[in-house]
Design an enzyme around this catalytic site. Structure first.
Site, PDB file in Angstrom:
ATOM      1  N   GLU A 114       0.883  -1.171   0.000  1.00  0.00           N
ATOM      2  CA  GLU A 114       0.000   0.000   0.000  1.00  0.00           C
ATOM      3  C   GLU A 114       0.910   1.206   0.000  1.00  0.00           C
ATOM      4  O   GLU A 114       1.546   1.505   1.002  1.00  0.00           O
ATOM      5  CB  GLU A 114      -0.933  -0.028   1.220  1.00  0.00           C
ATOM      6  CG  GLU A 114      -2.070   0.972   1.113  1.00  0.00           C
ATOM      7  CD  GLU A 114      -1.745   2.294   1.769  1.00  0.00           C
ATOM      8  OE1 GLU A 114      -1.418   3.241   1.009  1.00  0.00           O
ATOM      9  OE2 GLU A 114      -1.787   2.382   2.999  1.00  0.00           O
ATOM     10  N   CYS A 154      -2.281   8.657   3.383  1.00  0.00           N
ATOM     11  CA  CYS A 154      -2.122   8.205   2.001  1.00  0.00           C
ATOM     12  C   CYS A 154      -3.358   8.499   1.172  1.00  0.00           C
ATOM     13  O   CYS A 154      -3.251   8.821  -0.013  1.00  0.00           O
ATOM     14  CB  CYS A 154      -1.774   6.718   1.965  1.00  0.00           C
ATOM     15  SG  CYS A 154      -2.879   5.681   2.941  1.00  0.00           S
TER      16      CYS A 154
END
Length: 459
Positions: free
Chosen positions: A230, A264
């Site tokens: 990720e 993020c």
């Protein structure tokens, strides 16, 4: 032996010092984790779920202590730290409730045997390399799924939140997790690469930059180990021609400033159609100018410090380079005087390709506002990125927004008229340079399992 000293980013004062361990000591911990796994894998899914439910309660029982440490280590608003612990506990609850069903054996009717069975078997020790922006959630997200599957778990946390990683290990032990099954490794990067190669490590997961992801993926591929990555993103939020501007300004502000802008799936590029651009920009800038920056422990603070001064300096350099290449500062954009790693809520306009504000991920409270000709152009600009983690659409036509999200938005997650971070029931992950694999939901619990086929003939 090297040491790690954690620093409070709100005032620059040292918090604690930790000694890194060498490869021999780290390998011994890997072996101990594997030994714990050999017993844990024999527990039924229901037995593992009961333990995981207890871990959720242990997190709630220790919420204030963990939340305060996270705020001290990385500058998170204390209210956000508390919410993070609650999210972690909710992940435990959800996984305990759904895990046994998701991991249950499935009957099949193969043509080459009397019957077939598909099982989801644990693979062994899973090694997680995690960042600092969510010191608890990033750990819980992969660890709980792996534990539910029957695996052992190793953690290398970001050095500036070493204390949070070690506290989670203590909380897990208090909550009833067998000793060594979740093990923190306080190690450097070279030792980390060697741990990936360890024969008892069977899977690797990383949350971090795309450069870090490439490095870890290559290291794991050399020894044929599966990975979940990720990685970074510069998520686009589209403000379409029919958007409600009150909603758009509020959602886009939350999307950019949540967690001090260090998330993020924060919105980073705000692509606004020409029809509503001027009014949106005026309101958006006013919203950012009204942000109260200060002590993350104060309940009325809107924006705390960034996690480290070097990270703040990197963000400022990206802003300066963007301005040099044509971007305009609408508000913010200056490093304040005084202690701590503070950076103001900043809005950039006239953002175009060739600027970090357009091309790269700015991991701090800086919003890039980009003008689009119309809705179609807005979607084109949104997908004009090497990243593809999340994004958002602001529109009063919900059905059309959902169609755009499902058919045209090249990302792993899309938020329509809302901003959110994560939910235990929804898969989390991206495409392109934002990585691969999924966490959460029924997908995350099966990322590190052996999907095993058993063929049974007539006796």
């Amino acid at each position: 032996m090297s040491t790690i000293t954690t620093v409070n980013p709100a005032n620059g004062k040292n918090l604690d010092t930790y000694e890194e361990i060498d490869l021999d000591a780290a390998s011994a911990k890997v072996e101990a984790c594997h030994e714990a796994f050999t017993k844990w894998k024999l527990k039924s899914a229901e037995e593992r779920a009961e333990v995981i439910k207890g871990l959720g309660q242990a997190l709630r029982d220790n919420k204030e202590e963990l939340a305060q440490l996270m705020t001290d280590e990385v500058g998170k608003l204390i209210k956000d730290s508390r919410d993070e612990v609650e999210l972690c506990a909710a992940i435990c609850d959800y996984t305990a409730q759904t895990g046994p069903k998701e991991l249950a054996s499935e009957p099949r009717d193969p043509s080459n045997a009397g019957r077939g069975i598909v099982t989801y078997s644990p693979i062994g020790v899973v090694y997680g390399i995690q960042p600092w922006n969510f010191p608890a959630y990033q750990v819980i997200r992969y660890a709980i799924a792996s534990l539910m599957a029957g695996n052992g778990v190793l953690l290398k946390h970001a050095s500036n939140c070493t204390g949070s990683g070690l506290m989670i290990a203590d909380i897990f032990e208090k909550g009833g997790l067998p000793k060594n099954l979740f093990t923190v490794l306080v190690i450097d990067h070279d030792t980390s690469d060697a741990i990936i190669e360890h024969d008892k490590v069977r899977g690797v997961t990383l949350t971090g930059s795309d450069d870090a992801g490439k490095h870890v993926a290559q290291a794991a591929a050399k020894v044929l180990k599966p990975t979940v990555l990720e990685l970074g993103s510069n998520d686009a939020y589209l403000v379409l021609e029919d958007a409600d501007l009150d909603t758009a300004v509020e959602v886009c502000s939350q999307a950019r400033l949540y967690n001090n802008g260090e998330t993020c799936i924060n919105g980073k590029r705000f692509i606004v159609t020409e029809k509503v651009y001027d009014e949106f920009l005026k309101r958006f800038v006013a919203r950012f100018e009204g942000v109260k920056t200060g002590n993350p422990n104060d309940e009325d603070t809107d924006l705390g410090p960034m996690a480290r001064t070097d990270l703040r300096d990197t963000v400022h350099e990206q802003v300066e380079k963007s301005v040099k290449n044509g971007a305009k500062i609408e508000c913010g954009g200056k490093v304040p005087d005084g202690d701590g790693a503070f950076y103001p809520a900043t809005v950039l306009s006239n953002v175009k390709p060739g600027q970090p504000a357009y091309d790269d991920e700015i991991f701090g409270p800086v919003a890039s506002v980009i003008k689009a000709k119309d809705d179609e152009d807005a979607m084109r600009l949104a997908n004009d990125s090497r990243y593809g983690l999340g994004g958002g659409i602001l529109s009063t036509n919900e059905d059309r927004a959902i169609e755009l999200a499902s058919k045209h938005f090249d990302t792993g997650m899309v938020f329509v008229n809302v901003y959110g971070v994560a939910d235990p029931s929804m898969p989390f992950g991206g495409v392109k340079n934002s990585g691969y694999g999924r966490e959460h939901g029924r997908f995350g619990v099966k990322e590190f399992v052996n999907v095993k086929s058993i063929f049974v003939g007539q006796p």
